[in-house]
Scaffold this active site. Structure first.
Site, PDB file in Angstrom:
ATOM      1  N   HIS A 161       0.835  -1.209   0.000  1.00  0.00           N
ATOM      2  CA  HIS A 161       0.000   0.000   0.000  1.00  0.00           C
ATOM      3  C   HIS A 161       0.875   1.267   0.000  1.00  0.00           C
ATOM      4  CE1 HIS A 161      -3.731   2.245   1.192  1.00  0.00           C
ATOM      5  NE2 HIS A 161      -2.846   3.065   1.723  1.00  0.00           N
ATOM      6  N   GLU A 162       1.813   1.328   0.889  1.00  0.00           N
ATOM      7  CA  GLU A 162       2.665   2.524   0.977  1.00  0.00           C
ATOM      8  C   GLU A 162       3.565   2.641  -0.249  1.00  0.00           C
ATOM      9  OE1 GLU A 162       1.793   4.708   3.025  1.00  0.00           O
ATOM     10  OE2 GLU A 162       0.538   3.414   4.273  1.00  0.00           O
TER      11      GLU A 162
ATOM     12  N   HIS B 207       1.623   4.550  -2.760  1.00  0.00           N
ATOM     13  CA  HIS B 207       1.709   6.004  -2.547  1.00  0.00           C
ATOM     14  C   HIS B 207       3.051   6.538  -3.081  1.00  0.00           C
ATOM     15  CE1 HIS B 207      -1.952   6.893  -0.366  1.00  0.00           C
ATOM     16  NE2 HIS B 207      -1.727   5.966   0.547  1.00  0.00           N
TER      17      HIS B 207
ATOM     18  N   GLU C 242      -4.815   7.923  -2.876  1.00  0.00           N
ATOM     19  CA  GLU C 242      -5.265   6.627  -2.356  1.00  0.00           C
ATOM     20  C   GLU C 242      -5.548   5.638  -3.493  1.00  0.00           C
ATOM     21  OE1 GLU C 242      -5.076   6.185   0.842  1.00  0.00           O
ATOM     22  OE2 GLU C 242      -6.197   4.321   1.193  1.00  0.00           O
TER      23      GLU C 242
END
Lengths: 511, 511
Positions: A274-275, A278, A304
């Protein structure tokens, strides 16, 4: 759109435009310096450093504010009203004007009162959550709502205050559009989750094991392997640990953190992916536009979408587990008998009984978000008394997820967001919905599963850079979504993605 | 001198004084933010982050400059000329006035030209050093000298330019005093080193071993153990690695770095203790005076006295090795047969054949410094042509140390300092000399060796805080030395310390 074209842009522009760009670069430097100091504070700084660091951050924030609301900036913006700008220059001016207007209209004393009250409310919230005592939190929350209403009125006295606050994090994407999407999601997801629950099927969960402790260093090595595999360049980023996973940085240096659960390695792995998502956005922004809105990321929802695309549409696919399971077994040999189907099921397990947003699965997550947005809109607009929040929260949990928290600690006190501000949850769901829409679009162009199976992630990242990242803030959110996917934002792709996926996983009729 | 007294001070002060203090705090915040970003750049930042970080640091430096040279600051200082201030307030004003004067008098365009030329000279120096080609460096050096002369003339057109530059790093300690000390050292050290060489005795060197590789993690563990032992608080500092050891921070957060030689663990250990000494000064400054000259460290020489005190007067004592050798053996069991005497001799070995300042021992180090100061004074004052530097360097090396470098890479191109500025080496030797003077003073009050043997370092740190750290910039350097030791700075104690020590170690007659 090469260097020559850029040079031409600048040559043709007025002195006011050049001065504005220069100011934007300085402002970005100050903001990025603060962000780097914030990363340091959360990841590296010894605890005793807090008083000095707090002073530094406050001073930088004040200097940044002065650079922005300076009368000169107002003058340049006014001058540029009557200058003929090309489309990209107009985008630059639009974004800087927006930033200027939202700051210059708010009196400095209100900014200070708000900052001081936020710091206090944050403290009170921590105590109230620890003590499961909503009443302790209520008065501070009430005052915070008043201060934010005051701020919203300063920015635009004629607008609905909730809408003004919402535009802090999701500008240029009408609240009606988002609320329409929420309606579609609620209608689609509530029955789907009920059907899954009614089926009573339990998916295998071979990784989660209360008897086995996954070593932190081994988990870190696995997280490093996964981001290396996805193409995270060590020359432009780093992976560390922090209590709450986050990404911090810019197109030159975008760092991520993760954290570990001792009995479940999937949690850290998904947080890491997830990070990374980003960071992939940040690193895909044009380097030569650093310091300029054309080199800055767009709204929270678009950010997001990038994290959710990599987490859900890469990390939770069967193809990914065909590729990655051997690496995982090499790190944790006791998993040698786990099959790809078991791994795929495990990372997609639904937990409707879960009460906590940050631990929610891909389906129930959105009901947690919708509930929060319904509640905070109601109290900001004065339709709900602060005292009624716990009861309203619990009623909605029952309606949407069929489960009611026993304490406010696990209910309306769980998130820190309301100790700072409001109307900031929408971006999470917009991000997931947009990720599904981007996933549908990328699959028109590329054999996504085939590339994943081969460990070829570069074409995927390049597609996202081409369609999303490289534009920076050139287009408002709504327009960017159309440029990138050919369509306005819609919940359709998300529902078309989850319904067959979970229909198959849970062997549901009618899905 | 408690809180009440402080409050009284502020109450009694004028508005101008309060405004000045507030500005000083902001300025400190900006400087400390830059310092933290510099630490990050050297220790944590991925290499690709450089362009963005360079912009951030340049913007912060510009904002800091604007905060300092602001006309308002000039006005407050002028107003304070006619205000009755107590002694500590007067010290605050003296230091801020000095900072203001040295910045406000230098035209912004000269500051920019100098910064740009420094960046270029730094690059040229690296290439010239790598290619052993002094002629490539000479023109850039010549221009740098001109720019610094111009800057010195702007600050004080009537003063000797070298003296003005010298006061950048060692204000309030007359250059004559330092040069007098250099004369004494040269007279004492040259014959001492010659006698050691003539004796032909080789001290044992049981740690340095070309056959054995000291693992980096083990060396790091040992460095961490030594700073834990000395009392470095993890709540207010951290130990990392970086190519060049350094300390960075303030009284809340003072971080140190070290680096490792694979065949010699003493090098890292001494560098770690040295940097701990710098941190001990920073952490001993009064916390409530952060942002104010009374909470800031004094000149480079005083800072270096703290690092040298811990490195030489603690780390190189026999008592320390009685205490620490068992820890070292636990980390490196192959050292089990090493005796305290051997360890003590090993850490005090003299290497007159060494050409490199940063690798020099406690005695020859000062001749490296004296030589540089003699040369840079001569060329800044116009008494030495740049082209003559290599020959002059080699001649002095022969005179002072009896050894001549074969290349300029190992000679006049070895240090980076002259690619930035001049008159900055004095602080190193002043630091060692002052460390010896402080060591003599502390031994009047405390049983230093007894405390070391017991591992009781707190009383030593407390003594230094009481006599040096807590004063911040209350006294000018010259006065602080008298306050702390009861005497003006003198080379006497240093010579009285080294002569018997090395006389015994090398079994010299007449010492």
């Amino acid at each position: 759109m090469g260097a020559a074209d850029e040079t031409h842009d600048t040559d043709a522009a007025s002195d006011a435009y050049r001065a504005l760009l220069e100011r934007s670069e300085k402002l970005t430097d100050v903001q990025m310096a603060s962000m780097a100091l914030g990363w340091d504070q959360r990841v590296m700084m010894p605890g005793g450093g807090t008083p000095a660091r707090a002073g530094q951050l406050s001073t930088l924030s004040g200097l940044g504010h002065e650079l922005l609301v300076d009368d000169e900036v107002g003058g340049w913006l006014e001058e540029l009203d009557s200058v003929d700008l090309n489309e990209r220059q107009a985008a630059v001016v639009r974004e800087l004007r927006r930033e200027y207007d939202r700051s210059a209209e708010v009196p400095a004393e209100l900014v200070e009162r708000l900052a001081a009250h936020q710091a206090e409310t944050q403290q009170v919230w921590q105590e109230a959550k620890a003590a499961d005592d909503f009443e302790r939190f209520a008065p501070a929350l009430e005052e915070l709502i008043d201060l934010h209403r005051e701020r919203a009125a300063a920015i635009d006295p004629d607008a609905n205050p909730y809408r003004v606050l919402y535009e802090d994090s999701l500008p240029y994407l009408p609240l009606e559009t988002v609320e329409g999407i929420f309606d579609e999601l609620r209608e689609g997801l509530v029955p789907l989750i009920e059907t899954i629950e009614a089926g009573g099927r339990e998916l295998p969960s071979p990784f989660r094991d209360p008897e086995y402790t996954y070593d932190e260093d081994d988990q870190m090595a696995l997280s490093q392997e996964v981001v290396d595999l996805l193409g995270y360049p060590r020359e432009h980023g780093r992976l560390d640990t922090a209590p709450h996973p986050f990404m911090s940085g810019n197109q030159f240096d975008a760092r991520i953190t993760t954290r570990f659960r001792e009995h479940d390695p999937i949690d850290a792995l998904m947080a890491t992916i997830h990070e990374f998502g980003h960071a992939s956005y940040q690193l895909g922004l044009p380097k030569e536009k650093y310091g300029n809105p054309l080199g800055a990321s767009l709204s929270s929802g678009v950010h997001e979408s990038q994290s959710r695309f990599w987490e859900n549409h890469i990390g939770r696919t069967r193809a990914f587990w065909e590729l990655f399971l051997p690496t995982m077994k090499a790190q944790f040999p006791h998993l040698e008998d786990v099959t790809v189907d078991e791994a795929y099921a495990a990372v997609n397990r639904i937990y409707p009984e879960n009460l906590i947003r940050v631990e929610a699965d891909e389906l129930t997550y959105h009901l947690h978000i919708i509930l929060r947005c319904e509640i905070d809109r109601a109290f900001v607009e004065g339709d709900l008394d602060v005292a009624e929040i716990p009861e309203t929260w619990n009623g909605k949990m029952d309606d949407y997820l069929g489960v009611v928290p026993e304490t406010d600690t696990d209910g309306c006190l769980q998130d820190t967001h309301w100790s700072y501000g409001f109307a900031a949850f929408q971006g999470y769901t917009v991000g997931s919905v947009l990720a599904a829409q981007l996933d549908a679009a990328i699959r028109e162009d590329l054999d996504v599963d085939g590339l994943i199976r081969e460990g070829e992630f570069e074409p995927l990242w390049e597609w996202m850079t081409e369609h999303v990242h490289r534009h920076g803030q050139r287009y408002p959110t709504e327009e960017l979504i159309e440029v990138a996917t050919g369509e306005p934002l819609t919940a359709e792709y998300f529902l078309e993605y989850v319904e067959p996926k979970y229909g198959e996983l849970y062997d549901l009729e009618n899905y």
